[in-house]
Design an enzyme around this catalytic site. Structure first.
Site, mmCIF file in Angstrom:
data_model
loop_
_atom_site.group_PDB
_atom_site.id
_atom_site.type_symbol
_atom_site.label_atom_id
_atom_site.label_comp_id
_atom_site.label_asym_id
_atom_site.label_seq_id
_atom_site.Cartn_x
_atom_site.Cartn_y
_atom_site.Cartn_z
ATOM 1 C CG HIS A 77 8.425 24.490 11.526
ATOM 2 N ND1 HIS A 77 8.429 23.212 12.030
ATOM 3 C CD2 HIS A 77 9.481 24.542 10.665
ATOM 4 C CE1 HIS A 77 9.431 22.521 11.506
ATOM 5 N NE2 HIS A 77 10.080 23.304 10.673
ATOM 6 C CG ASP A 127 -6.657 14.913 -7.616
ATOM 7 O OD1 ASP A 127 -7.204 16.010 -7.869
ATOM 8 O OD2 ASP A 127 -6.950 13.862 -8.219
#
Length: 466
Positions: free
Chosen positions: A164, A408
C-alpha cells in the site's frame, strides 16, 4: 489444496535508477502491509470461437515473467524495499531486489471454489503468503501467484499482493493492466508510463497552521454512554456480498434526486453510500440522538491546482468524513438527506485549499503513528487506540470506476475480480466494486463485514428500501 510449482524472483530487465525515493506524507498514512486481490480467468470460455484453446500454464507463466521484468523497468520502485527512518517515516530503497512471481497448481476445479468471495477460506491459497515476522526491508513489495485449476475448464487465478505505501488502488490497477498488456503482446503508449516523482506532493514553504478543522483525522463518534469502542470490537461479525443491478442503481438515483435541492444529480457513489448508511443505522437500532458519520477516501489527482501529472504513481487519496448526523436524521429523512451529507464530504476534498491544509496538518505530526496507529489487532488484544470504523459509523472504499476488467493477460478479460480478504472483525469497512455483469459497468457489488447481530436486518432493509 494448492501446490507451489515454482517461485521466481523477477528483477527489471534493464538497469534502473538506484538510491532512496522520497515517499510523500500521503504514502505514510496507510498500513505498510500488502493489499490482496484476485483475478479469475476462464480462457476456454473466452476462446470459444477459437476451438476452445487451453493455455499451457508453463507458457503463460514464462510470458508473465518476461513481461513483468519489462514493466519493472518503468515501475522500478516496486522492485525495491521499504525501511523505517529514525524519525518513524517509511522510505524506499530502489535496490532492484525484485518482486515475486509464483507458479501454482490446485487440486480443485474452478467450480469447487464457488463464487470466489473473500470469506471463502480456500481463497487464501490462491494468493501469495507474506511472512510479516521478517524485517520490513526483506519483504518484496509486489507478489503474484498464477494458479492453474484442476480439470478441463482451463481456468486460472492470478492472486496479487501490492504494497500500500507504494500506491493506492488506481496506481496498482494501472500497473497490473500495463503488465497484462505487455503479456498479451501489445505495446504500451507513452501516456501509460508512470510518473514516479512524489515530491509534487511535498508541502512547499514553511508549514502553516491548518485552515480547516480536520475531523477526518480525529476520533469518530462512540456509542452513547461509552468511553471507547473495545466492546464493539469484540462482537462477532459475518460477511455478505450484495449485488446491485443497473436497475437497482437507477431506482436509487431516481429516489434520491426527486428531493435533490441542487441542479447537479447525485452520483452513484453518493446515493449508494447514503443507502448503506441509512440501512446500517436502521439495522443497528441506534438511539435517535446517536451521532454517526461516514468516512471515505477521495482520489485527489484531479482535485489539486494544478492537478497531479497524468499517471501519478503513488498514494493520492484525501481522507474525508461527513458532517456528524443523528441516527434519526439519517433514517427518517429521504435518502437525499444522507446523499447530501456524503456530497458535502466529497466537496471538502474537492477544495484545493482544504487538501493543501490537510497536507500541512499531516506533515506537522512528528510521528505519523499519532494519526493512524496500527490497523490490526495484535496478538488478539483489543485496543482503544486502534482506529475503529464500525458501530455507530461506517468507512467506505469505492473502486466502482476502476478498470479491473482490462487486465487481459492473453486469457481474455477476467470473469471475476475481487478483494482477496476481508477484515475478520467489524471495523465498519464496506467496499463498492464494479459488477462485471452490469450494463457498461453500472452494476455495483457491495462487499461488507458487519456484526452478526445486525447483518440479517441490514440485508432486509437493503432490499426493502430500494
Amino acid at each position: 489444496m494448492v501446490t507451489i510449482l515454482g517461485t521466481h524472483t523477477v528483477i527489471p530487465k534493464e538497469e534502473t535508477p538506484k538510491g532512496l525515493l522520497w515517499l510523500s506524507d500521503n504514502d505514510q498514512l496507510w498500513r505498510w502491509s500488502h493489499t490482496p486481490s484476485i483475478y479469475v480467468y476462464n480462457p476456454k470460455q473466452n476462446n470459444a470461437k477459437n476451438n476452445n484453446t487451453v493455455v499451457d500454464v508453463n507458457v503463460l507463466v514464462e510470458r508473465m515473467r518476461e513481461s513483468l521484468s519489462e514493466i519493472l523497468v518503468h515501475y522500478y520502485p516496486l522492485a525495491g524495499r521499504l525501511s523505517w527512518t529514525d524519525g518513524g517515516r517509511l522510505e524506499l530503497d530502489c535496490n532492484a531486489k525484485g518482486v515475486l512471481l509464483l507458479e501454482a497448481e490446485s487440486k480443485k476445479s474452478m467450480a469447487e471454489y464457488g463464487d470466489f468471495t473473500p470469506n471463502e477460506p480456500s481463497i487464501k491459497e490462491l494468493i501469495p503468503a507474506v511472512d510479516y515476522s521478517c524485517q520490513i526491508n526483506e519483504l518484496p513489495l509486489f507478489l503474484a501467484q498464477v494458479t492453474k485449476f484442476h480439470g478441463g475448464d482451463g481456468g486460472f487465478a492470478v492472486g496479487i499482493l501490492f504494497s500500500h505505501p507504494l500506491g493506492d488502488g488506481l496506481a496498482a490497477i494501472r500497473f497490473i493492466n500495463s503488465w497484462a498488456k505487455l503479456t498479451r503482446g501489445a505495446k504500451l503508449d507513452p501516456s501509460e508510463l508512470p510518473f514516479l516523482d512524489r515530491t509534487v506532493l511535498k508541502p512547499t514553504g514553511p508549514l502553516t497552521p491548518p485552515l480547516f478543522d480536520h475531523r477526518e483525522f480525529k476520533p469518530l463518534p462512540l456509542i452513547l454512554g461509552r468511553t471507547d469502542n473495545i466492546e464493539e470490537q469484540k462482537k462477532k461479525t459475518t460477511f455478505a456480498l450484495l449485488k446491485l443491478t443497473p436497475e437497482h442503481v437507477q431506482k436509487l438515483k431516481k429516489n434520491a434526486n426527486a428531493n435533490n435541492p441542487s441542479p447537479r444529480p447525485y452520483s452513484r457513489f453518493e446515493i449508494i453510500s447514503a443507502h448503506i448508511w441509512r440501512c446500517a443505522c436502521k439495522a443497528r437500532n441506534l438511539e435517535e440522538n446517536q451521532p454517526t458519520v461516514v468516512k471515505f477516501n477521495v482520489d485527489i489527482r484531479n482535485r489539486l491546482n494544478p492537478p497531479l501529472p497524468q499517471n501519478y504513481f503513488g498514494n493520492a487519496l484525501g481522507p474525508t468524513v461527513t458532517p456528524t448526523c443523528y441516527a434519526k436524521e439519517i433514517t427518517t429523512q429521504p435518502i437525499s438527506y444522507a446523499s447530501q451529507k456524503i456530497r458535502e464530504a466529497v466537496n471538502k476534498v474537492s477544495n484545493h485549499e482544504f487538501v493543501k491544509s490537510q497536507m500541512h496538518y499531516v506533515a506537522g505530526f512528528e510521528n505519523r503513528w499519532d494519526l493512524i496507529r496500527t490497523p490490526y489487532l495484535e496478538k488478539g488484544e483489543y485496543r482503544a487506540d486502534v482506529p475503529f470504523f464500525g458501530n455507530p459509523n461506517i468507512i467506505l472504499g469505492s473502486w466502482m470506476s476502476m478498470p479491473f476488467y482490462e487486465a487481459d493477460f492473453g486469457l481474455g478479460k477476467p470473469f471475476y475480480f475481487g478483494p482477496g480478504g476481508v477484515c475478520p472483525y467489524d471495523r465498519g469497512v464496506i467496499a463498492l466494486m464494479p459488477d462485471e455483469d452490469g450494463d457498461n459497468g453500472y452494476g455495483v457489488v457491495v462487499y461488507m463485514h458487519f456484526q452478526v447481530d445486525h447483518m440479517k436486518d441490514f440485508i432486509k432493509y437493503f432490499w426493502e428500501d430500494i
